[in-house]
Design a protein around this motif. Structure first.
Motif, PDB file in Angstrom:
ATOM      1  N   SER A   1     111.340  73.135  83.538  1.00  0.00           N
ATOM      2  CA  SER A   1     110.292  73.857  84.272  1.00  0.00           C
ATOM      3  C   SER A   1     109.614  72.961  85.308  1.00  0.00           C
TER       4      SER A   1
ATOM      5  N   LYS B   1     115.643  82.154  82.292  1.00  0.00           N
ATOM      6  CA  LYS B   1     115.035  82.054  83.613  1.00  0.00           C
ATOM      7  C   LYS B   1     113.551  81.719  83.537  1.00  0.00           C
ATOM      8  N   ASP B   2     112.849  82.217  82.521  1.00  0.00           N
ATOM      9  CA  ASP B   2     111.417  81.964  82.412  1.00  0.00           C
ATOM     10  C   ASP B   2     111.109  80.557  81.887  1.00  0.00           C
ATOM     11  N   GLN B   3     112.156  79.800  81.504  1.00  0.00           N
ATOM     12  CA  GLN B   3     111.952  78.442  80.996  1.00  0.00           C
ATOM     13  C   GLN B   3     112.273  77.366  82.029  1.00  0.00           C
TER      14      GLN B   3
END
Length: 311
Positions: free
Chosen positions: A242, A267-269
């Motif tokens: 990230s 994707k959110d990490q």
């Protein structure tokens, strides 16, 4: 099957075997690392990009993926270099330390050395262990990484070392892959013990039949970790994805026997600079294409094409 087939049977290149020229770099702690430069018609000057490839566990410039990347860089007119982690170039290193999956300080020193002598476009690819260490470096460096590299990529890298380590130490993987790795790692560790008596307990080392046990005796304490659990936790690149600010590609096959799909980053990490490629097949660095016996050119082509477009 894809993992073993690519390593043992698929064509690594078309034409003659890649030729390498070795350069030895002295380290600040009185040791050395060996760097192999691909000389297969590499262009002169710095107008062409340089690819730095970091090999995987027990790998070298002779690994199937290194030879496949060498063929692709030759086709593109790029320069290429393979820096060997300590002890992996065919000669035992001189200092007590060896190498490990999160060795981002060593990665950083190597990349700074390359940048100091090469001023054109520069990219880095890490395979398996080398990719985790490279992405660990990218996460630690943040924006400063863009002053060193134009782009990075990891291929089949265990960015969650705990999950991957447990996978390698279980079932078929333990019987085949863990045993294969330990067959070369144990003798090298015993050579290190002859250099530095008392470095670890040889009986505990010889009793180790998993990577976890080996790391607990040798890798972790030798590199300042409290044990395998601490090593695998702190050395994993996944938590730092990230923070990556340099263009980065993270490529993992979802059927990799070493890396459970459930452990792959989502994707959110990751940061907006990280592209995730997670094809359903490919095994562990087992991407092959074409008719039997197949070849390995597709993956290096795709990775370098991505770098050309995003770097």
């Amino acid at each position: 099957m894809q993992t073993i087939y690519a390593a043992k049977f698929a064509r690594r290149y078309v034409g003659p075997t890649s030729q390498w020229t070795r350069e030895r770099w002295a380290t600040s702690d009185g040791d050395f690392v060996d760097v192999d430069w691909c000389q297969d018609g590499a262009p002169q000057g710095e107008e062409a990009p340089l690819l730095v490839l970091f090999h995987g566990l027990e790998g070298s410039s002779n690994s199937h993926y290194a030879q496949a990347f060498a063929a692709e860089t030759r086709a593109r007119g790029w320069h290429m270099a393979v820096p060997h982690f300590r002890g992996c170039s065919g000669e035992l290193n001189w200092a007590p330390r060896a190498y490990h999956s999160g060795d981002f300080e060593e990665i950083g020193w190597m990349l700074s050395r390359f940048r100091s002598q090469y001023h054109g476009p520069m990219f880095a690819v890490g395979i398996s262990l080398g990719g985790n260490a490279l992405m660990r470096w990218a996460g630690e460096m943040g924006r400063a990484a863009t002053q060193v590299l134009d782009g990075v990529a990891s291929v089949c890298s265990p960015v969650d070392l705990t999950t991957s380590g447990n996978a390698i130490d279980s079932g078929f993987n333990k019987a085949v892959y863990a045993r294969m790795f330990l067959a070369t790692m144990k003798p090298r560790a015993l050579q290190k013990l002859k250099q530095f008596p008392g470095l670890f307990d040889p009986m505990e080392l010889m009793a180790a039949n998993t990577l976890y046990a080996f790391d607990d005796v040798f890798t972790a304490p030798l590199h300042g970790f409290r044990g395998t659990d601490d090593y695998w936790d702190r050395a994993s690149a996944k938590p730092g994805l990230s923070r990556v600010q340099v263009p980065a590609l993270v490529l993992n096959a979802r059927n990799d026997p070493f890396i459970p799909a459930s452990s792959l980053p989502t994707k959110d990490q990751v940061s907006e600079h990280v592209t995730l490629w997670q094809p359903e097949t490919g095994g562990h660095v087992g991407f092959t294409a074409g008719r039997f016996p197949g070849d390995l050119k597709e993956m290096p082509w795709a990775v370098l094409e991505w770098m050309t477009q995003h770097g």
